[in-house]
Design an enzyme around this catalytic site. Structure first.
Site, PDB file in Angstrom:
ATOM      1  N   ASP A  13       0.808  -1.223   0.000  1.00 35.72           N
ATOM      2  CA  ASP A  13       0.000   0.000   0.000  1.00 35.72           C
ATOM      3  C   ASP A  13       0.844   1.277   0.000  1.00 35.72           C
ATOM      4  O   ASP A  13       0.451   2.293   0.562  1.00 35.72           O
ATOM      5  CB  ASP A  13      -0.980   0.009   1.188  1.00 35.72           C
ATOM      6  N   LYS A  16       1.850   1.896  -5.196  1.00 36.80           N
ATOM      7  CA  LYS A  16       2.394   1.283  -6.424  1.00 36.80           C
ATOM      8  C   LYS A  16       1.476   1.546  -7.616  1.00 36.80           C
ATOM      9  O   LYS A  16       1.929   1.794  -8.724  1.00 36.80           O
ATOM     10  CB  LYS A  16       2.550  -0.243  -6.234  1.00 36.80           C
ATOM     11  N   GLY A  40      -4.544  -4.437  -3.575  1.00 33.47           N
ATOM     12  CA  GLY A  40      -5.553  -3.396  -3.767  1.00 33.47           C
ATOM     13  C   GLY A  40      -4.836  -2.118  -4.137  1.00 33.47           C
ATOM     14  O   GLY A  40      -4.059  -1.596  -3.349  1.00 33.47           O
ATOM     15  N   HIS A  41      -5.035  -1.679  -5.361  1.00 30.86           N
ATOM     16  CA  HIS A  41      -4.355  -0.470  -5.824  1.00 30.86           C
ATOM     17  C   HIS A  41      -5.404   0.585  -6.140  1.00 30.86           C
ATOM     18  O   HIS A  41      -6.301   0.350  -6.946  1.00 30.86           O
ATOM     19  CB  HIS A  41      -3.557  -0.750  -7.096  1.00 30.86           C
ATOM     20  N   GLN A 223       1.846  -6.536  -3.277  1.00 38.23           N
ATOM     21  CA  GLN A 223       2.447  -6.638  -1.955  1.00 38.23           C
ATOM     22  C   GLN A 223       3.800  -5.899  -1.911  1.00 38.23           C
ATOM     23  O   GLN A 223       3.954  -4.942  -2.647  1.00 38.23           O
ATOM     24  CB  GLN A 223       2.587  -8.105  -1.498  1.00 38.23           C
TER      25      GLN A 223
HETATM   26  P1  GDP Z   1      -0.697   0.124  -3.599  1.00 39.76           P
HETATM   27  O1  GDP Z   1      -1.318  -1.125  -3.083  1.00 39.76           O
HETATM   28  O2  GDP Z   1       0.776   0.180  -3.357  1.00 39.76           O
HETATM   29  O3  GDP Z   1      -1.031   0.392  -5.045  1.00 39.76           O
HETATM   30  O4  GDP Z   1      -1.306   1.329  -2.745  1.00 39.76           O
HETATM   31  P2  GDP Z   1      -2.858   1.554  -2.321  1.00 39.76           P
HETATM   32  O5  GDP Z   1      -3.584   2.060  -3.505  1.00 39.76           O
HETATM   33  O6  GDP Z   1      -3.377   0.386  -1.599  1.00 39.76           O
HETATM   34  O7  GDP Z   1      -2.684   2.690  -1.229  1.00 39.76           O
HETATM   35  C1  GDP Z   1      -2.087   3.919  -1.529  1.00 39.76           C
HETATM   36  C2  GDP Z   1      -3.119   5.053  -1.317  1.00 39.76           C
HETATM   37  O8  GDP Z   1      -2.436   6.281  -1.278  1.00 39.76           O
HETATM   38  C3  GDP Z   1      -4.137   5.178  -2.430  1.00 39.76           C
HETATM   39  O9  GDP Z   1      -5.359   5.553  -1.857  1.00 39.76           O
HETATM   40  C4  GDP Z   1      -3.588   6.311  -3.313  1.00 39.76           C
HETATM   41  O10 GDP Z   1      -4.597   7.031  -3.985  1.00 39.76           O
HETATM   42  C5  GDP Z   1      -2.930   7.173  -2.274  1.00 39.76           C
HETATM   43  N1  GDP Z   1      -1.757   7.925  -2.714  1.00 39.76           N
HETATM   44  C6  GDP Z   1      -0.757   7.524  -3.550  1.00 39.76           C
HETATM   45  N2  GDP Z   1       0.215   8.466  -3.598  1.00 39.76           N
HETATM   46  C7  GDP Z   1      -0.182   9.474  -2.788  1.00 39.76           C
HETATM   47  C8  GDP Z   1       0.408  10.722  -2.370  1.00 39.76           C
HETATM   48  O11 GDP Z   1       1.502  11.090  -2.768  1.00 39.76           O
HETATM   49  N3  GDP Z   1      -0.315  11.484  -1.473  1.00 39.76           N
HETATM   50  C9  GDP Z   1      -1.521  11.082  -0.985  1.00 39.76           C
HETATM   51  N4  GDP Z   1      -2.136  11.869  -0.097  1.00 39.76           N
HETATM   52  N5  GDP Z   1      -2.094   9.918  -1.346  1.00 39.76           N
HETATM   53  C10 GDP Z   1      -1.436   9.125  -2.229  1.00 39.76           C
HETATM   54  P1  IMO Z   2      -0.901  -4.359  -2.121  1.00 39.88           P
HETATM   55  O1  IMO Z   2      -0.488  -4.930  -3.463  1.00 39.88           O
HETATM   56  C1  IMO Z   2      -0.953  -4.812   2.199  1.00 39.88           C
HETATM   57  C2  IMO Z   2      -1.022  -8.904   3.758  1.00 39.88           C
HETATM   58  C3  IMO Z   2      -2.281  -9.363   4.484  1.00 39.88           C
HETATM   59  C4  IMO Z   2      -1.680 -10.347   5.467  1.00 39.88           C
HETATM   60  C5  IMO Z   2      -0.575 -11.011   4.645  1.00 39.88           C
HETATM   61  C6  IMO Z   2      -0.958 -12.351   4.045  1.00 39.88           C
HETATM   62  O2  IMO Z   2      -2.171  -3.594  -2.154  1.00 39.88           O
HETATM   63  O3  IMO Z   2       0.233  -3.614  -1.503  1.00 39.88           O
HETATM   64  P2  IMO Z   2      -2.527 -13.019   2.009  1.00 39.88           P
HETATM   65  O4  IMO Z   2      -3.994 -12.811   1.805  1.00 39.88           O
HETATM   66  O5  IMO Z   2      -1.669 -12.427   0.956  1.00 39.88           O
HETATM   67  O6  IMO Z   2      -2.189 -14.470   2.280  1.00 39.88           O
HETATM   68  O7  IMO Z   2      -2.219 -12.261   3.397  1.00 39.88           O
HETATM   69  O8  IMO Z   2      -0.247 -10.095   3.623  1.00 39.88           O
HETATM   70  N1  IMO Z   2      -1.266  -8.385   2.400  1.00 39.88           N
HETATM   71  C7  IMO Z   2      -1.192  -7.074   2.079  1.00 39.88           C
HETATM   72  N2  IMO Z   2      -0.985  -5.996   2.848  1.00 39.88           N
HETATM   73  N3  IMO Z   2      -1.085  -4.665   0.878  1.00 39.88           N
HETATM   74  C8  IMO Z   2      -1.250  -5.756   0.085  1.00 39.88           C
HETATM   75  O9  IMO Z   2      -1.252  -5.676  -1.265  1.00 39.88           O
HETATM   76  C9  IMO Z   2      -1.368  -7.024   0.681  1.00 39.88           C
HETATM   77  N4  IMO Z   2      -1.555  -8.277   0.222  1.00 39.88           N
HETATM   78  C10 IMO Z   2      -1.469  -9.106   1.279  1.00 39.88           C
HETATM   79  O10 IMO Z   2      -2.902  -8.283   5.130  1.00 39.88           O
HETATM   80  O11 IMO Z   2      -1.069  -9.675   6.533  1.00 39.88           O
HETATM   81 MG    MG Z   3      -2.803  -1.722  -1.761  1.00 39.16          MG
END
Ligand code: GDP
Ligand code: IMO
Ligand code: MG
Length: 428
Positions: A13, A16, A40-41, A223
């Protein structure tokens, strides 16, 4: 033109999805090489929010070919749900290509993931419950079901029968659940076969040919480094290789073809699920980071655990992934703090560790050694060059860069595409 790997530096998170989307228009192929719909992106384009789980983030870029590599585990119901939802919003998904060797997540593995977690009680991992762990376990145990099996019903049925022989014993005798019928699983999977067929290809060959032709290929990790099954905080990890090396095994493209490795590092730290997290904050400051950063899981909606940035983790990510460039995200979330602590080392029972402790027990007991950096109060979300940033925000980035040992090429100051500061080109 380069082959670029993009990974998460921390516990996931990091942003990416946004980083992939930023590169999108310069990229011909975006490849997901590990994980499944545990990811989850969130991507924000012109104020519109998209949440992707199984599909590579490049799907949102017109002209870019999204590829699901052999290292991914695919839940077909989720795949088509995501495709339909994007089509309904006018996004063209017709270029999607899926590896014939990717493994499928059958319904029994979703059930097993959830009941195993329940059974573990306080020893649970906090998985996403999507069947990821059991499906990778089946792959390694050589009882997995692959995409190509869908096109040979006899083989599909035989494989599912073989797997259920074991799984049903576990479900019934250990977990006191009902047995799952072979027909039920076969029929469910076959409903997707004809729709999937035109998307299936030898993706390793496709990508090698693309690189030969001078195309740009981006390998996007799900991840992150500390969730990697080999290099993360085992057993509190996911079940795949989320580090840069996974891009090769998970796609069929060899290491000699990779040109750059970009790691995404959040300006603070978060973690979802169980496991050690030295800089975690259990006070109002943790709540503040969660509120301001909107740190709630994109996949499960769980509140993310929050803490200060950890440069030991950043340095480790640099080493394990061979990072050439960092993207630091969410710097805007730190606005308004008087000082910002940065973890530079750990104290483990009176001994200073500048690197990740080799033993997991030591990591569990690691107490952060902090360096306090001065904060800033100006709104930085409108900054578009490094020089636009308040001097203390510039210093924060520069100090972090020194500590993690690779250049910070891009800084995120908001969720939207435009809220980005580029210091150096990520494409080399
Ligand atoms: P990922 O799993 O690595 O793709 O990241 P997620 O989407 O799960 O979580 C990142 C969150 O941060 C998302 O809600 C993005 O919209 C938000 N985000 C990404 N870059 C920035 C930033 O520079 N500033 C802020 N405030 N939010 C950001
Ligand atoms: P993105 O791509 C954050 C965590 C779960 C749990 C562990 C194992 O959005 O960064 P799993 O279901 O993969 O067997 O769970 O890994 N986990 C993540 N945490 N971002 C993710 O993906 C994750 N995918 C799995 O919360 O601790
Ligand atoms: Mg994510």
């Amino acid at each position: 033109m380069p082959a670029i790997v993009l990974v998460g530096a921390q516990w996931g998170d990091e942003g990416k999805g946004k980083a992939t989307d930023l590169l999108g228009s310069s990229v011909d192929y975006v490849v997901k090489f590990n994980g499944g719909n545990n990811a989850g992106h969130t991507i924000v384009i012109d104020g519109e929010k998209y949440a992707l789980h199984l599909l590579p983030s490049g799907i949102l870029t017109p002209g870019c070919t999204p590829v699901i590599g052999n290292g991914v585990v695919v839940d077909l119901s989720v795949l088509f749900e995501e495709i339909d939802a994007l089509n309904a919003r006018g996004v063209d998904t017709s270029r999607l290509v899926v590896s014939a060797n990717a493994h499928l997540i059958p319904s029994y593995n979703r059930v097993l993931d959830k009941v195993t977690e329940r059974f573990l009680g306080s020893r649970r991992l906090g998985t996403t419950g999507r069947g990821i762990g059991p499906t990778y376990a089946d792959k390694m145990s050589r009882i997995g079901i692959r995409v190509q099996d869908l096109f040979d019903e006899k083989i599909l049925r035989a494989k599912i029968e073989g797997a259920l022989d074991i799984k049903n014993q576990v479900l019934v005798k250990i977990y006191n659940r009902r047995a799952i019928e072979v027909d039920e699983v076969v029929e469910e999977l076959l409903t997707y076969a004809e729709r999937l067929r035109p998307m299936v290809a030898d993706t390793g060959l496709l990508l090698s040919n693309a690189l030969d032709e001078g195309k740009t290929v981006l390998f996007e990790a799900g991840q992150a480094t500390l969730l990697d099954v080999d290099h993360g905080t085992y057993p509190f990890v996911t079940s795949s290789n989320a580090t840069s090396a996974g891009a090769c095994t998970g796609s069929g493209v060899p290491p000699t073809r990779i040109d750059r490795v970009i790691a995404i590092l959040k300006a603070y730290s978060t973690r979802v699920g169980e496991g050690p997290f030295p800089t975690e904050l259990h006070d109002e400051m943790g709540d503040r980071l969660r509120d301001v950063g909107a740190e709630f899981g994109t996949t499960t909606g769980r509140p993310r655990r929050c803490g200060w940035v950890d440069a030991v983790v950043g340095r480790y990510a640099t080493r394990v992934n061979g990072v050439t460039d960092f993207v630091v995200t969410k710097l805007d979330v730190l606005t308004g703090l008087e000082t910002i602590p940065v973890c530079v080392a750990y104290d483990v029972n009176g001994v200073r560790h500048d690197e990740m402790p080799v033993s997991q027990s030591d990591f569990h007991h690691a107490v952060p050694v902090y360096e306090e950096l001065p904060g800033w109060s100006e709104d930085i979300s409108g900054c578009r060059t490094f020089e636009d940033l308040p001097v203390n925000a510039q210093r924060y980035i520069e100090r972090l860069e020194e500590l993690i040992g690779a250049r910070i090429s891009t800084v995120g100051v908001g969720p939207g595409r435009e809220a980005t500061i580029e210091r150096h080109s990520l494409l080399g």
